[in-house]
Write a protein that holds these residues in place. Sequence first.
Motif, PDB file in Angstrom:
ATOM      1  N   TRP A 153      34.293  39.868  87.484  1.00  0.00           N
ATOM      2  CA  TRP A 153      33.915  40.301  86.200  1.00  0.00           C
ATOM      3  C   TRP A 153      34.677  39.233  85.140  1.00  0.00           C
ATOM      4  N   TRP A 188      35.020  37.831  80.610  1.00  0.00           N
ATOM      5  CA  TRP A 188      34.637  37.784  79.320  1.00  0.00           C
ATOM      6  C   TRP A 188      34.609  36.246  78.800  1.00  0.00           C
ATOM      7  N   TYR A 189      33.980  35.856  77.920  1.00  0.00           N
ATOM      8  CA  TYR A 189      34.147  34.761  77.187  1.00  0.00           C
ATOM      9  C   TYR A 189      33.324  34.768  76.054  1.00  0.00           C
ATOM     10  N   MET A 217      30.534  37.400  75.436  1.00  0.00           N
ATOM     11  CA  MET A 217      29.551  37.439  76.671  1.00  0.00           C
ATOM     12  C   MET A 217      30.431  38.065  77.920  1.00  0.00           C
ATOM     13  N   GLU A 218      29.886  39.012  78.504  1.00  0.00           N
ATOM     14  CA  GLU A 218      30.670  39.586  79.654  1.00  0.00           C
ATOM     15  C   GLU A 218      29.666  39.092  80.964  1.00  0.00           C
ATOM     16  N   PHE A 219      30.509  38.576  81.773  1.00  0.00           N
ATOM     17  CA  PHE A 219      30.195  38.306  83.268  1.00  0.00           C
ATOM     18  C   PHE A 219      30.247  39.318  84.200  1.00  0.00           C
ATOM     19  N   ARG A 220      29.071  39.656  84.760  1.00  0.00           N
ATOM     20  CA  ARG A 220      28.950  40.677  85.767  1.00  0.00           C
ATOM     21  C   ARG A 220      28.144  40.253  86.970  1.00  0.00           C
ATOM     22  N   LEU A 243      26.988  31.393  85.719  1.00  0.00           N
ATOM     23  CA  LEU A 243      27.385  31.936  84.682  1.00  0.00           C
ATOM     24  C   LEU A 243      26.380  32.441  83.509  1.00  0.00           C
ATOM     25  N   ASP A 287      24.416  35.650  85.277  1.00  0.00           N
ATOM     26  CA  ASP A 287      25.083  36.706  85.269  1.00  0.00           C
ATOM     27  C   ASP A 287      25.936  37.250  84.173  1.00  0.00           C
ATOM     28  N   SER A 288      25.406  36.706  83.019  1.00  0.00           N
ATOM     29  CA  SER A 288      26.140  37.031  81.777  1.00  0.00           C
ATOM     30  C   SER A 288      25.200  37.609  80.765  1.00  0.00           C
ATOM     31  N   GLN A 289      25.884  38.380  79.971  1.00  0.00           N
ATOM     32  CA  GLN A 289      24.958  39.181  78.653  1.00  0.00           C
ATOM     33  C   GLN A 289      25.934  39.366  77.805  1.00  0.00           C
TER      34      GLN A 289
END
Length: 372
Positions: A149, A151-152, A181-184, A228, A231-233
């Motif tokens: 997980w 964030w950026y 952006m949340e990396f999941r 990145l 898998d980011s949204q």
Amino acid sequence: MSGHCPLRKTAAFTLIELLVSVAVLSVLMMVLSQVLSDTQATWGRAKARTEEFREARAAFEAIAARLSQATLNSYWGYKLDANGNPLIYQRQSELHYVNGPVTTLLGSAVPAAGHAVFFQAPLGENLDPGSPNPASTEPYGLESMINAWGWYVTYDSDLPRRPAFLGDTPAHPERKRFRLMEFRQPTEKLSLYRLVTPPNGDATSTKIPWLEAQNSQNGLYDWFRSDLAADSQPVAENILAIFVQPVWPMPGKDTGADTSAAPNYLYDTRRHQWPDTTTMAERSRHQLPPMIRLTLVALDERDWSKLDSTATDALATQLRTLANTKVFITAAEYENDVKKLESELVNLNLGFRVFSTAVQIPAAKLMSSREN
């Protein structure tokens, strides 16, 4: 002799009194109307401001909640030499936590601002949650599986994420904004556990986990850099930056924070693999920070909606320079940098709100990282 009643004078307002009364009433109505109008405008602005930052507040609370679940699943074991003989008994882990400036973690190719943080936590995110049907072969009941997980914040256009039928039209113009952006990364895509040949090994060598095989800083960050974008949204718009500061309690003091483990905000639990032999590398070796100071800066959409694309790009460049090079460079200046950032945004006539909190990480167990 008939009686005669004298005429009585009837009490009444004179014309002048009526005119004065009407004038006074008119003034009172004007004053009341102005007060009502001001009150309505103030209420409208307050409601709009609350609505404006609701998304930012929800994102901020989600970051704090999930960051507190970060884990390394650390354990104690022997470090072996080339012949398999034990050298020292030390803390070990197959996971990774890192936070720091986006320019370091993501490089210059990503138009990001502020800091970023990446870690693993038991959040139960998988590609197909399946169903409770006993006959199903799909995953089920994996609510505590490990995920990657993070964030950026990046500045970009919304066009690549739009459906094909919603192009850049007058009715739906392009929106260039700062976005959180949340990396999941779901459990099935975790790259940390895959086995590879050691850097100096051959085909007959015993394979080791990919993460253990890395011997450079850029190599260590590949697990989130390589996927990145996929898998980011985006989870919130108009977020200028997040800032993450690892802190330790001050020994023997009720207040205060020790920032010496990350004096420049960069904290990496695998710093020793860069390789780095400083005290910072030894202190952070497979050790989560016990507490995080988390700050999120949200911007007012109304200030952006008035700008055209060129003006938006110019302002974004100015803000990225501010967030990446002028504030939050030295951890000891954290409080002063918050004030400096607020002052700079005021000078730019931008509406904003700053959210700050302290996040405790229960999985951080403070103890020595090695024993002879």
